[in-house]
Design a protein around this motif. Structure first.
Motif, PDB file in Angstrom:
ATOM      1  N   SER A 196       0.827  -1.205   0.000  1.00 15.02           N
ATOM      2  CA  SER A 196       0.000   0.000   0.000  1.00 15.02           C
ATOM      3  C   SER A 196       0.860   1.253   0.000  1.00 15.02           C
ATOM      4  O   SER A 196       0.498   2.256  -0.618  1.00 15.02           O
ATOM      5  CB  SER A 196      -0.962  -0.007   1.178  1.00 15.02           C
ATOM      6  OG  SER A 196      -0.275  -0.276   2.348  1.00 15.02           O
ATOM      7  N   LEU A 197       2.009   1.217   0.666  1.00 15.14           N
ATOM      8  CA  LEU A 197       2.898   2.374   0.615  1.00 15.14           C
ATOM      9  C   LEU A 197       3.414   2.607  -0.802  1.00 15.14           C
ATOM     10  O   LEU A 197       3.580   3.741  -1.234  1.00 15.14           O
ATOM     11  CB  LEU A 197       4.084   2.187   1.561  1.00 15.14           C
ATOM     12  CG  LEU A 197       3.822   2.473   3.026  1.00 15.14           C
ATOM     13  CD1 LEU A 197       5.071   2.203   3.830  1.00 15.14           C
ATOM     14  CD2 LEU A 197       3.413   3.913   3.226  1.00 15.14           C
ATOM     15  N   TYR A 198       3.662   1.510  -1.529  1.00 19.18           N
ATOM     16  CA  TYR A 198       4.132   1.668  -2.897  1.00 19.18           C
ATOM     17  C   TYR A 198       3.047   2.230  -3.784  1.00 19.18           C
ATOM     18  O   TYR A 198       3.289   3.078  -4.638  1.00 19.18           O
ATOM     19  CB  TYR A 198       4.602   0.309  -3.431  1.00 19.18           C
ATOM     20  CG  TYR A 198       4.900   0.315  -4.908  1.00 19.18           C
ATOM     21  CD1 TYR A 198       4.017  -0.251  -5.815  1.00 19.18           C
ATOM     22  CD2 TYR A 198       6.057   0.886  -5.398  1.00 19.18           C
ATOM     23  CE1 TYR A 198       4.278  -0.239  -7.165  1.00 19.18           C
ATOM     24  CE2 TYR A 198       6.323   0.902  -6.744  1.00 19.18           C
ATOM     25  CZ  TYR A 198       5.434   0.334  -7.632  1.00 19.18           C
ATOM     26  OH  TYR A 198       5.692   0.347  -8.973  1.00 19.18           O
ATOM     27  N   LEU A 199       1.805   1.761  -3.582  1.00 19.34           N
ATOM     28  CA  LEU A 199       0.733   2.200  -4.461  1.00 19.34           C
ATOM     29  C   LEU A 199       0.392   3.672  -4.249  1.00 19.34           C
ATOM     30  O   LEU A 199      -0.013   4.365  -5.169  1.00 19.34           O
ATOM     31  CB  LEU A 199      -0.515   1.348  -4.227  1.00 19.34           C
ATOM     32  CG  LEU A 199      -0.459  -0.055  -4.799  1.00 19.34           C
ATOM     33  CD1 LEU A 199      -1.762  -0.775  -4.530  1.00 19.34           C
ATOM     34  CD2 LEU A 199      -0.173  -0.015  -6.275  1.00 19.34           C
ATOM     35  N   VAL A 200       0.534   4.149  -3.022  1.00 18.91           N
ATOM     36  CA  VAL A 200       0.157   5.532  -2.752  1.00 18.91           C
ATOM     37  C   VAL A 200       1.330   6.476  -3.005  1.00 18.91           C
ATOM     38  O   VAL A 200       1.211   7.676  -2.814  1.00 18.91           O
ATOM     39  CB  VAL A 200      -0.364   5.616  -1.292  1.00 18.91           C
ATOM     40  CG1 VAL A 200      -0.739   7.001  -0.886  1.00 18.91           C
ATOM     41  CG2 VAL A 200      -1.559   4.718  -1.154  1.00 18.91           C
ATOM     42  N   THR A 201       2.454   5.936  -3.456  1.00 13.00           N
ATOM     43  CA  THR A 201       3.678   6.711  -3.752  1.00 13.00           C
ATOM     44  C   THR A 201       4.023   7.665  -2.626  1.00 13.00           C
ATOM     45  O   THR A 201       4.035   8.882  -2.785  1.00 13.00           O
ATOM     46  CB  THR A 201       3.565   7.507  -5.063  1.00 13.00           C
ATOM     47  OG1 THR A 201       2.434   8.370  -4.974  1.00 13.00           O
ATOM     48  CG2 THR A 201       3.437   6.601  -6.216  1.00 13.00           C
ATOM     49  N   VAL A 202       4.267   7.101  -1.492  1.00 10.64           N
ATOM     50  CA  VAL A 202       4.665   7.922  -0.359  1.00 10.64           C
ATOM     51  C   VAL A 202       6.175   8.001  -0.329  1.00 10.64           C
ATOM     52  O   VAL A 202       6.853   6.985  -0.369  1.00 10.64           O
ATOM     53  CB  VAL A 202       4.136   7.289   0.943  1.00 10.64           C
ATOM     54  CG1 VAL A 202       4.749   7.933   2.124  1.00 10.64           C
ATOM     55  CG2 VAL A 202       2.639   7.409   0.991  1.00 10.64           C
ATOM     56  N   ASN A 203       6.696   9.218  -0.281  1.00  7.57           N
ATOM     57  CA  ASN A 203       8.147   9.370  -0.152  1.00  7.57           C
ATOM     58  C   ASN A 203       8.488   9.391   1.315  1.00  7.57           C
ATOM     59  O   ASN A 203       8.433  10.409   1.963  1.00  7.57           O
ATOM     60  CB  ASN A 203       8.605  10.685  -0.779  1.00  7.57           C
ATOM     61  CG  ASN A 203       8.492  10.614  -2.273  1.00  7.57           C
ATOM     62  OD1 ASN A 203       8.634   9.555  -2.840  1.00  7.57           O
ATOM     63  ND2 ASN A 203       8.223  11.745  -2.895  1.00  7.57           N
TER      64      ASN A 203
END
Lengths: 303, 82
Positions: A196-203
């Motif tokens: 989910s962190l990858y999908l939401v593109t969180v830096n």
């Protein structure tokens, strides 16, 4: 660390091989993850004990020059093999990074456990940085560590065995089943959070080990709940689990908010935009998964 | 639910196989998930759908060869041990 007192028949033989290798862990490491608590007195005792049984058969071995040679060769081979294994292992599992997560002391563990059960009075949740790297957990209570999750996991398995034993449902395989089950759920949770962190593109600078640490903090609440259930019956279990679920929820939200959300939103100001809203939902979803897992992994233990 | 590590490995292999089987032009383009439709603007951050398509495409590219090996090992083991 100096070894001034290593005596016995191994000293002369080892020195030839060890000196050219050098010390593996530099004692003058500037980051000082671990205190050097080794006192000179310990070395005295150890070398004395090692010398005693070593002398009698050693005398017989030393007199034969061929076995001297074999001893020297064997020890140099062993040290060479160990050095190669260390180097290769470091490529797969970053051992030096893992050491950071275990640099804790008693005060930190005590305060962190208190924070996990009662996070409402703490107001500064930021992690202290020191030249771009986070400070070791021993100096900063907000930093994640792996000591509490690992110990919590092992204690949870033992407490689960205890709880099942009081209900006459215990067998030695149950411990293994509980352990692998909890481990699998942990892996699934960490993978889901990573996805989910990858999908939401969180830096974010959250590493995988950080996520394992944050997911492992819920074991503390589970242990408290199960022990209360053992002592006070189902009502005690439900009450204490409810309390620990809420505290873990608040703890997770307050810790992850600073890492996932942008600066302005983390300070509490309302920032418009779909992106921040999505990140807030993500933080709340991760935090809401903790009580669900806490209940799922413990309800079958308390009847 | 008592999971074992072996069940987790099985699940992972099955999921990866499922993603690898999605054909690019026969299926994904038909439902609007093709590769060429996801390359939008380079300026703004890609949305969730673009990230998902990217993930599917990269999993298919990267895991194609290792999956052949892993599946062969699985087939042999299942034949031998049931």
């Amino acid at each position: 660390m100096e070894y001034p007192n290593q005596s016995g028949f191994r000293q002369r033989k080892l020195q030839a091989g060890v000196r050219m290798r050098g010390t593996p862990g530099d004692p003058r490491d500037p980051s000082l993850l671990f205190d050097d608590t080794s006192a000179g007195g310990d070395k005295h005792d150890l070398s004395g004990v090692g010398k005693g049984p070593g002398v009698c058969p050693g005398q017989a071995l030393i007199s034969d020059p061929m076995s001297n040679l074999a001893l020297a060769y064997g020890s140099s081979l062993a040290s060479h093999g160990r050095e190669m294994m260390d180097k290769n292992l470091d490529r797969f599992i970053p051992i030096s990074k893992l050491k950071y997560y275990f640099a804790v002391d008693t005060v930190y563990v005590g305060k962190k456990l208190g924070l996990l059960v009662f996070p409402y009075m703490h107001d500064n949740w930021e992690v202290i940085y020191q030249q771009d790297t986070p400070v070791a957990p021993r100096f900063d209570i907000n930093a994640p560590d792996l000591y509490i999750p690992v110990m919590g996991f092992i204690t949870y398995i033992l407490v689960a065995g205890l709880a099942l034993g009081t209900q006459n449902r215990f067998s030695p395989e149950i411990l293994g089943i509980q352990a692998s089950s909890a481990l699998v759920w942990l892996i699934i949770e960490v993978l889901a959070v990573l996805l989910s962190l990858y999908l939401v593109t969180v830096n974010t600078d959250l590493t995988t080990i950080d996520l394992v640490a944050f997911s492992g903090y819920k074991y503390v609440g589970m242990i408290v709940g199960v022990i209360a259930g053992l002592l006070f019956g189902r009502m005690g279990y439900h009450l204490s689990l409810l309390w620990c679920c809420v505290s873990t929820f608040v703890f997770t939200i307050r810790t992850l908010r600073l890492k996932i959300l942008s600066e302005a939103a983390a300070e509490g100001r309302l920032v418009r935009g779909a992106k921040n809203q999505l990140r807030m939902y993500l933080t709340m979803a991760i935090a809401a998964a903790q009580p669900v897992f806490m209940y799922w992994l413990t309800f079958h233990l308390v009847r | 639910m008592a999971f074992t590590l072996y069940a987790l490995i099985q699940t992972a292999i099955l999921f990866t196989n499922a993603i690898a089987v999605l054909h690019e032009e026969r299926f994904l383009s038909k439902i609007g998930w093709g590769a060429e439709q996801s390359i939008g603007g380079f300026g703004d951050e890609p949305g969730i759908k673009a990230q998902l398509l990217n993930l599917i495409r990269s999993v298919r590219t990267v895991m194609r060869v290792p999956l052949i090996a892993v599946n062969s090992v699985c087939i042999v083991l299942l034949l031998l041990f049931g």
